[in-house]
Design a protein around this motif. Structure first.
Motif, PDB file in Angstrom:
ATOM      1  N   ASP A 149      11.244   0.809  -1.943  1.00  0.00           N
ATOM      2  CA  ASP A 149      11.648   0.756  -0.538  1.00  0.00           C
ATOM      3  C   ASP A 149      10.408   0.849   0.344  1.00  0.00           C
ATOM      4  O   ASP A 149       9.569   1.726   0.147  1.00  0.00           O
ATOM      5  CB  ASP A 149      12.598   1.908  -0.206  1.00  0.00           C
ATOM      6  N   VAL A 150      10.339  -0.048   1.322  1.00  0.00           N
ATOM      7  CA  VAL A 150       9.193  -0.111   2.224  1.00  0.00           C
ATOM      8  C   VAL A 150       9.611   0.467   3.577  1.00  0.00           C
ATOM      9  O   VAL A 150      10.776   0.348   3.978  1.00  0.00           O
ATOM     10  CB  VAL A 150       8.714  -1.578   2.368  1.00  0.00           C
ATOM     11  N   ILE A 151       8.676   1.094   4.297  1.00  0.00           N
ATOM     12  CA  ILE A 151       9.024   1.753   5.563  1.00  0.00           C
ATOM     13  C   ILE A 151       9.585   0.797   6.605  1.00  0.00           C
ATOM     14  O   ILE A 151      10.290   1.218   7.511  1.00  0.00           O
ATOM     15  CB  ILE A 151       7.842   2.565   6.146  1.00  0.00           C
ATOM     16  N   SER A 152       9.334  -0.493   6.470  1.00  0.00           N
ATOM     17  CA  SER A 152       9.862  -1.479   7.416  1.00  0.00           C
ATOM     18  C   SER A 152      11.356  -1.729   7.204  1.00  0.00           C
ATOM     19  O   SER A 152      11.983  -2.421   7.999  1.00  0.00           O
ATOM     20  CB  SER A 152       9.116  -2.801   7.269  1.00  0.00           C
ATOM     21  N   GLY A 153      11.920  -1.175   6.133  1.00  0.00           N
ATOM     22  CA  GLY A 153      13.328  -1.393   5.830  1.00  0.00           C
ATOM     23  C   GLY A 153      13.546  -2.416   4.737  1.00  0.00           C
ATOM     24  O   GLY A 153      14.662  -2.581   4.246  1.00  0.00           O
ATOM     25  N   GLY A 190      21.087   6.103  -8.628  1.00  0.00           N
ATOM     26  CA  GLY A 190      19.635   5.968  -8.649  1.00  0.00           C
ATOM     27  C   GLY A 190      18.945   7.311  -8.784  1.00  0.00           C
ATOM     28  O   GLY A 190      19.483   8.353  -8.439  1.00  0.00           O
ATOM     29  N   LEU A 191      17.769   7.266  -9.303  1.00  0.00           N
ATOM     30  CA  LEU A 191      16.937   8.441  -9.498  1.00  0.00           C
ATOM     31  C   LEU A 191      15.632   8.177  -8.776  1.00  0.00           C
ATOM     32  O   LEU A 191      14.909   7.243  -9.122  1.00  0.00           O
ATOM     33  CB  LEU A 191      16.682   8.654 -10.998  1.00  0.00           C
ATOM     34  N   VAL A 192      15.324   8.966  -7.747  1.00  0.00           N
ATOM     35  CA  VAL A 192      14.078   8.792  -7.014  1.00  0.00           C
ATOM     36  C   VAL A 192      12.950   9.310  -7.893  1.00  0.00           C
ATOM     37  O   VAL A 192      12.962  10.455  -8.325  1.00  0.00           O
ATOM     38  CB  VAL A 192      14.113   9.551  -5.660  1.00  0.00           C
ATOM     39  N   ILE A 193      11.995   8.420  -8.178  1.00  0.00           N
ATOM     40  CA  ILE A 193      10.873   8.826  -9.026  1.00  0.00           C
ATOM     41  C   ILE A 193       9.567   8.884  -8.246  1.00  0.00           C
ATOM     42  O   ILE A 193       8.557   9.328  -8.784  1.00  0.00           O
ATOM     43  CB  ILE A 193      10.733   7.930 -10.287  1.00  0.00           C
ATOM     44  N   TRP A 194       9.573   8.435  -6.992  1.00  0.00           N
ATOM     45  CA  TRP A 194       8.407   8.590  -6.116  1.00  0.00           C
ATOM     46  C   TRP A 194       8.888   8.524  -4.689  1.00  0.00           C
ATOM     47  O   TRP A 194       9.731   7.680  -4.385  1.00  0.00           O
ATOM     48  CB  TRP A 194       7.363   7.499  -6.377  1.00  0.00           C
ATOM     49  N   PRO A 195       8.454   9.287  -3.763  1.00  0.00           N
ATOM     50  CA  PRO A 195       7.442  10.331  -3.883  1.00  0.00           C
ATOM     51  C   PRO A 195       8.018  11.561  -4.576  1.00  0.00           C
ATOM     52  O   PRO A 195       9.223  11.720  -4.662  1.00  0.00           O
ATOM     53  CB  PRO A 195       7.079  10.648  -2.437  1.00  0.00           C
ATOM     54  N   PRO A 196       7.112  12.415  -5.009  1.00  0.00           N
ATOM     55  CA  PRO A 196       7.586  13.637  -5.656  1.00  0.00           C
ATOM     56  C   PRO A 196       8.368  14.485  -4.661  1.00  0.00           C
ATOM     57  O   PRO A 196       8.007  14.533  -3.496  1.00  0.00           O
ATOM     58  CB  PRO A 196       6.307  14.337  -6.100  1.00  0.00           C
ATOM     59  N   SER A 197       9.447  15.077  -5.126  1.00  0.00           N
ATOM     60  CA  SER A 197      10.188  15.955  -4.232  1.00  0.00           C
ATOM     61  C   SER A 197       9.618  17.364  -4.396  1.00  0.00           C
ATOM     62  O   SER A 197       9.515  17.880  -5.482  1.00  0.00           O
ATOM     63  CB  SER A 197      11.675  15.934  -4.571  1.00  0.00           C
ATOM     64  N   PRO A 250       0.836  -1.200   0.000  1.00  0.00           N
ATOM     65  CA  PRO A 250       0.000   0.000   0.000  1.00  0.00           C
ATOM     66  C   PRO A 250       0.873   1.254   0.000  1.00  0.00           C
ATOM     67  O   PRO A 250       1.993   1.248   0.528  1.00  0.00           O
ATOM     68  CB  PRO A 250      -0.804  -0.107   1.297  1.00  0.00           C
ATOM     69  N   TRP A 251       0.356   2.341  -0.587  1.00  0.00           N
ATOM     70  CA  TRP A 251       1.112   3.586  -0.683  1.00  0.00           C
ATOM     71  C   TRP A 251       1.638   4.055   0.668  1.00  0.00           C
ATOM     72  O   TRP A 251       2.764   4.544   0.753  1.00  0.00           O
ATOM     73  CB  TRP A 251       0.270   4.694  -1.318  1.00  0.00           C
ATOM     74  N   ASP A 252       0.861   3.899   1.740  1.00  0.00           N
ATOM     75  CA  ASP A 252       1.307   4.409   3.041  1.00  0.00           C
ATOM     76  C   ASP A 252       2.438   3.576   3.646  1.00  0.00           C
ATOM     77  O   ASP A 252       3.022   3.970   4.652  1.00  0.00           O
ATOM     78  CB  ASP A 252       0.147   4.558   4.021  1.00  0.00           C
ATOM     79  N   GLU A 253       2.780   2.443   3.040  1.00  0.00           N
ATOM     80  CA  GLU A 253       3.904   1.632   3.507  1.00  0.00           C
ATOM     81  C   GLU A 253       5.128   1.764   2.603  1.00  0.00           C
ATOM     82  O   GLU A 253       6.176   1.193   2.885  1.00  0.00           O
ATOM     83  CB  GLU A 253       3.493   0.159   3.601  1.00  0.00           C
ATOM     84  N   ILE A 254       4.998   2.530   1.515  1.00  0.00           N
ATOM     85  CA  ILE A 254       6.099   2.697   0.570  1.00  0.00           C
ATOM     86  C   ILE A 254       6.858   3.971   0.927  1.00  0.00           C
ATOM     87  O   ILE A 254       6.288   5.054   0.987  1.00  0.00           O
ATOM     88  CB  ILE A 254       5.583   2.754  -0.883  1.00  0.00           C
ATOM     89  N   GLY A 312       9.727   4.967  -0.755  1.00  0.00           N
ATOM     90  CA  GLY A 312      10.207   5.596  -1.977  1.00  0.00           C
ATOM     91  C   GLY A 312      10.409   4.575  -3.071  1.00  0.00           C
ATOM     92  O   GLY A 312      10.462   3.367  -2.824  1.00  0.00           O
ATOM     93  N   VAL A 313      10.515   5.079  -4.292  1.00  0.00           N
ATOM     94  CA  VAL A 313      10.768   4.225  -5.453  1.00  0.00           C
ATOM     95  C   VAL A 313      11.870   4.898  -6.266  1.00  0.00           C
ATOM     96  O   VAL A 313      11.787   6.093  -6.552  1.00  0.00           O
ATOM     97  CB  VAL A 313       9.507   4.048  -6.326  1.00  0.00           C
ATOM     98  N   SER A 314      12.897   4.129  -6.588  1.00  0.00           N
ATOM     99  CA  SER A 314      13.990   4.688  -7.384  1.00  0.00           C
ATOM    100  C   SER A 314      14.287   3.801  -8.576  1.00  0.00           C
ATOM    101  O   SER A 314      13.952   2.615  -8.595  1.00  0.00           O
ATOM    102  CB  SER A 314      15.247   4.863  -6.522  1.00  0.00           C
ATOM    103  N   LEU A 315      14.921   4.410  -9.539  1.00  0.00           N
ATOM    104  CA  LEU A 315      15.298   3.739 -10.775  1.00  0.00           C
ATOM    105  C   LEU A 315      16.811   3.862 -10.880  1.00  0.00           C
ATOM    106  O   LEU A 315      17.352   4.950 -10.698  1.00  0.00           O
ATOM    107  CB  LEU A 315      14.607   4.444 -11.940  1.00  0.00           C
ATOM    108  N   SER A 316      17.508   2.751 -11.111  1.00  0.00           N
ATOM    109  CA  SER A 316      18.963   2.814 -11.201  1.00  0.00           C
ATOM    110  C   SER A 316      19.498   1.792 -12.186  1.00  0.00           C
ATOM    111  O   SER A 316      18.772   0.909 -12.637  1.00  0.00           O
ATOM    112  CB  SER A 316      19.598   2.600  -9.820  1.00  0.00           C
ATOM    113  N   ALA A 317      20.786   1.940 -12.489  1.00  0.00           N
ATOM    114  CA  ALA A 317      21.458   1.018 -13.410  1.00  0.00           C
ATOM    115  C   ALA A 317      22.826   0.690 -12.845  1.00  0.00           C
ATOM    116  O   ALA A 317      23.430   1.481 -12.128  1.00  0.00           O
ATOM    117  CB  ALA A 317      21.594   1.650 -14.782  1.00  0.00           C
ATOM    118  N   MET A 318      23.289  -0.498 -13.145  1.00  0.00           N
ATOM    119  CA  MET A 318      24.656  -0.883 -12.780  1.00  0.00           C
ATOM    120  C   MET A 318      25.221  -1.759 -13.887  1.00  0.00           C
ATOM    121  O   MET A 318      24.486  -2.315 -14.703  1.00  0.00           O
ATOM    122  CB  MET A 318      24.676  -1.595 -11.431  1.00  0.00           C
ATOM    123  N   LEU A 319      26.533  -1.843 -13.893  1.00  0.00           N
ATOM    124  CA  LEU A 319      27.218  -2.697 -14.857  1.00  0.00           C
ATOM    125  C   LEU A 319      27.695  -3.936 -14.121  1.00  0.00           C
ATOM    126  O   LEU A 319      28.387  -3.837 -13.106  1.00  0.00           O
ATOM    127  CB  LEU A 319      28.401  -1.960 -15.489  1.00  0.00           C
TER     128      LEU A 319
END
Length: 112
Positions: free
Chosen positions: A61-65, A102-109, A34-38, A40-47
């Motif tokens: 990422d969930v608030i529980s860690g 990484g690029l945080v795409i949610w929540p909006p800053s 659920p949204w209230d447990e999220i 943040g959401v990020s987008l990243s790349a690695m080699l």
């Protein structure tokens, strides 16, 4: 992705021996976040070594860690990135320009 949150479905294929015998059954896991447990959401790349294969993923990422990673090949990945960027008011990033930071795409800053 819905108004209630983000749902990630993970399917693990059965582990088969070299002789065709099932060593471990397959499994399907559904994570309804659920949204209230999220947190943040990020987008990243690695080699990835040794040949530098590019690995792009979405990390929820969930608030529980805890966190859930979704690889760019997953069904619904592109649609989820578009929707999250739209919710945050961000343009959809070029995956070729992503870094390991990484690029945080949610929540909006908001303004600081």
């Amino acid at each position: 992705m819905t108004d209630e949150g983000i749902t990630v479905t993970s399917v693990a294929e059965p582990l088969m021996s070299a002789y065709g015998r099932e060593m471990r059954p397959g499994a399907t896991s559904v994570y309804a976040l659920p949204w209230d447990e999220i947190d943040g959401v990020s987008l990243s790349a690695m080699l990835l070594p040794p040949d530098g294969e590019r690995w792009v993923d979405l990390t929820v990422d969930v608030i529980s860690g805890e966190y859930v990673e979704v690889h760019e090949d997953a069904e619904g990945f592109t649609d989820a990135v578009r929707k999250l960027c739209r919710l945050s008011g961000l343009p959809v990033p070029d995956s070729a320009a992503l870094t390991t930071d990484g690029l945080v795409i949610w929540p909006p800053s908001g303004p600081s």
